[in-house]
Design an enzyme around this catalytic site. Structure first.
Site, PDB file in Angstrom:
ATOM      1  N   ILE A  11      52.544  10.296  -9.478  1.00  0.00           N
ATOM      2  CA  ILE A  11      52.397  11.050  -8.353  1.00  0.00           C
ATOM      3  C   ILE A  11      52.434  10.250  -6.938  1.00  0.00           C
ATOM      4  O   ILE A  11      51.972   9.229  -7.034  1.00  0.00           O
ATOM      5  CB  ILE A  11      51.437  12.223  -8.464  1.00  0.00           C
ATOM      6  CG1 ILE A  11      50.089  11.437  -8.538  1.00  0.00           C
ATOM      7  CG2 ILE A  11      51.583  13.044  -9.737  1.00  0.00           C
ATOM      8  CD1 ILE A  11      48.872  12.563  -8.622  1.00  0.00           C
ATOM      9  N   ASP A  12      52.862  10.988  -6.013  1.00  0.00           N
ATOM     10  CA  ASP A  12      52.943  10.156  -4.584  1.00  0.00           C
ATOM     11  C   ASP A  12      51.533   9.722  -4.271  1.00  0.00           C
ATOM     12  O   ASP A  12      50.629  10.479  -4.534  1.00  0.00           O
ATOM     13  CB  ASP A  12      53.536  11.106  -3.608  1.00  0.00           C
ATOM     14  CG  ASP A  12      54.982  11.416  -3.859  1.00  0.00           C
ATOM     15  OD1 ASP A  12      55.450  10.532  -4.706  1.00  0.00           O
ATOM     16  OD2 ASP A  12      55.537  12.530  -3.455  1.00  0.00           O
ATOM     17  N   ARG A  13      51.386   8.641  -3.573  1.00  0.00           N
ATOM     18  CA  ARG A  13      50.145   8.241  -2.968  1.00  0.00           C
ATOM     19  C   ARG A  13      49.499   9.369  -2.183  1.00  0.00           C
ATOM     20  O   ARG A  13      48.263   9.514  -2.256  1.00  0.00           O
ATOM     21  CB  ARG A  13      50.636   7.152  -2.092  1.00  0.00           C
ATOM     22  CG  ARG A  13      49.332   6.541  -1.395  1.00  0.00           C
ATOM     23  CD  ARG A  13      49.460   5.244  -0.544  1.00  0.00           C
ATOM     24  NE  ARG A  13      48.510   4.814   0.081  1.00  0.00           N
ATOM     25  CZ  ARG A  13      48.506   3.878   0.910  1.00  0.00           C
ATOM     26  NH1 ARG A  13      49.380   3.148   1.170  1.00  0.00           N
ATOM     27  NH2 ARG A  13      47.185   3.168   1.428  1.00  0.00           N
ATOM     28  N   ARG A  65      58.462  18.456  -2.169  1.00  0.00           N
ATOM     29  CA  ARG A  65      58.369  18.164  -0.602  1.00  0.00           C
ATOM     30  C   ARG A  65      59.932  18.362  -0.026  1.00  0.00           C
ATOM     31  O   ARG A  65      60.121  19.150   0.997  1.00  0.00           O
ATOM     32  CB  ARG A  65      58.021  16.952  -0.283  1.00  0.00           C
ATOM     33  CG  ARG A  65      56.520  16.570  -0.609  1.00  0.00           C
ATOM     34  CD  ARG A  65      55.976  14.955  -0.709  1.00  0.00           C
ATOM     35  NE  ARG A  65      56.413  14.476   0.515  1.00  0.00           N
ATOM     36  CZ  ARG A  65      56.076  13.076   0.798  1.00  0.00           C
ATOM     37  NH1 ARG A  65      55.867  12.487  -0.483  1.00  0.00           N
ATOM     38  NH2 ARG A  65      56.133  12.620   1.819  1.00  0.00           N
TER      39      ARG A  65
END
Length: 316
Positions: free
Chosen positions: A144-146, A243
């Protein structure tokens, strides 16, 4: 500068380790050794499998015997001040929401990368290896994104990794995210299928007819005066998918530094928000050993809850 030298080791490979590349195996075994040094001993033939030289891409097989050579390392200065990152690593122990012999599930904080690299000394997987030094195998099942918080699966056995990744490929894993988006999300807009194309130079993702098929399902959870809390469930797993799909619909996420709207960030800042409002809240999958259905939930951090409370008060 003084040096310390590790001891030569002979490691028997079992079914759980079989299939892993030798370079990745060594990086896991030699956690404090620079990657460049690992590849150097591989090139020089100091690492042997069944008494033979091997290449870095060699995949281990059950029954192999790996010779891990002694390696000289500069001795650490014990008087040096401890890194503040050690506190961050220790703090992740309290973020574990499930663990057994096959699986570890982390409620990853926003701002923590899933793995080190690109100037980052450590990520979630390196932290877990430091916290579980006796674990023979720890690998990320997915990413998953930072800046996204929430559920992250880590396999503790290679068999578990294969089982779980197969579920992701077959799209039988359900992941639900909470996202705060700008404006009023239309309740009838329950699915976005815009194809996504990633720019390999800057990693920016855009909707493009030449992109990969992508699908995200959306559900309105709560409406506010100038924002909407939605549940976003990605069917496909493209980079930045939620997003970009939200931005494409004209409802970017709060505090999205790539696809967001500064006006929305300024508005939500008044409610104490200063991070991407995207949280991996729920995951449903089959346990890799018991083959039983599992549903895990990760609570949002207090900052997100307080922002929602502020929005409710503003809307009332």
């Amino acid at each position: 500068m003084t040096e310390q030298k590790t001891q030569v080791r002979f490691i028997d490979i079992d079914d759980d380790i079989a299939g892993q590349r030798i370079d990745n195996f060594l990086r896991n075994q030699l956690k404090n050794v620079p990657k460049s040094m690992i590849y150097r001993v591989l090139r020089k033939g100091e690492v042997r499998v069944n008494k033979k030289r091997i290449k870095p891409e060699y995949k281990l097989q059950a029954g192999d015997v790996v010779r891990v050579p002694p390696i000289r390392l500069p001795e650490r200065d014990e008087k040096a001040a401890p890194s503040t990152k050690l506190d961050k690593v220790a703090a992740l122990e309290h973020c574990i929401i499930y663990e057994d012999d096959h699986l570890l599930v982390l409620n990853k904080p926003s701002g923590t990368a899933v793995h080190g690299g690109s100037g980052l000394q450590f990520g979630a997987i390196e932290a877990m290896r430091a916290l579980r030094p006796k674990a023979r195998f720890l690998e990320l099942v997915h990413r998953i994104d930072r800046d996204t918080s929430g559920i992250l699966l880590i396999a503790k056995k290679r068999s578990a990794l294969r089982h779980l990744q197969a579920q992701f490929r077959e799209k039988t894993v359900r992941k639900d995210y909470y996202a705060l988006v700008m404006g009023k999300w239309p309740t009838k807009q329950r699915k976005v299928t815009a194809p996504l194309l990633k720019n390999e130079v800057n990693s920016i993702v855009r909707v493009n007819s030449k992109g990969k098929p992508s699908e995200t399902r959306f559900k309105v959870l709560e409406s506010f005066a100038e924002a909407t809390l939605v549940q976003a469930s990605p069917v496909t797993g493209r980079t930045h998918q939620i997003r970009v799909h939200a931005q494409y619909m004209g409802h970017p996420l709060a505090w999205d530094d790539r696809y967001g709207d500064p006006r929305f960030d300024a508005y939500t800042k008044s409610f104490g928000l200063d991070r991407l409002f995207l949280h991996a809240a729920t995951i449903c999958f089959r346990h890799p050993n018991k083959d039983e259905s599992m549903t895990l939930n990760a609570p949002m951090e207090p900052k997100l809850e307080r922002a929602l409370e502020g929005l409710r008060a503003k809307t009332a």
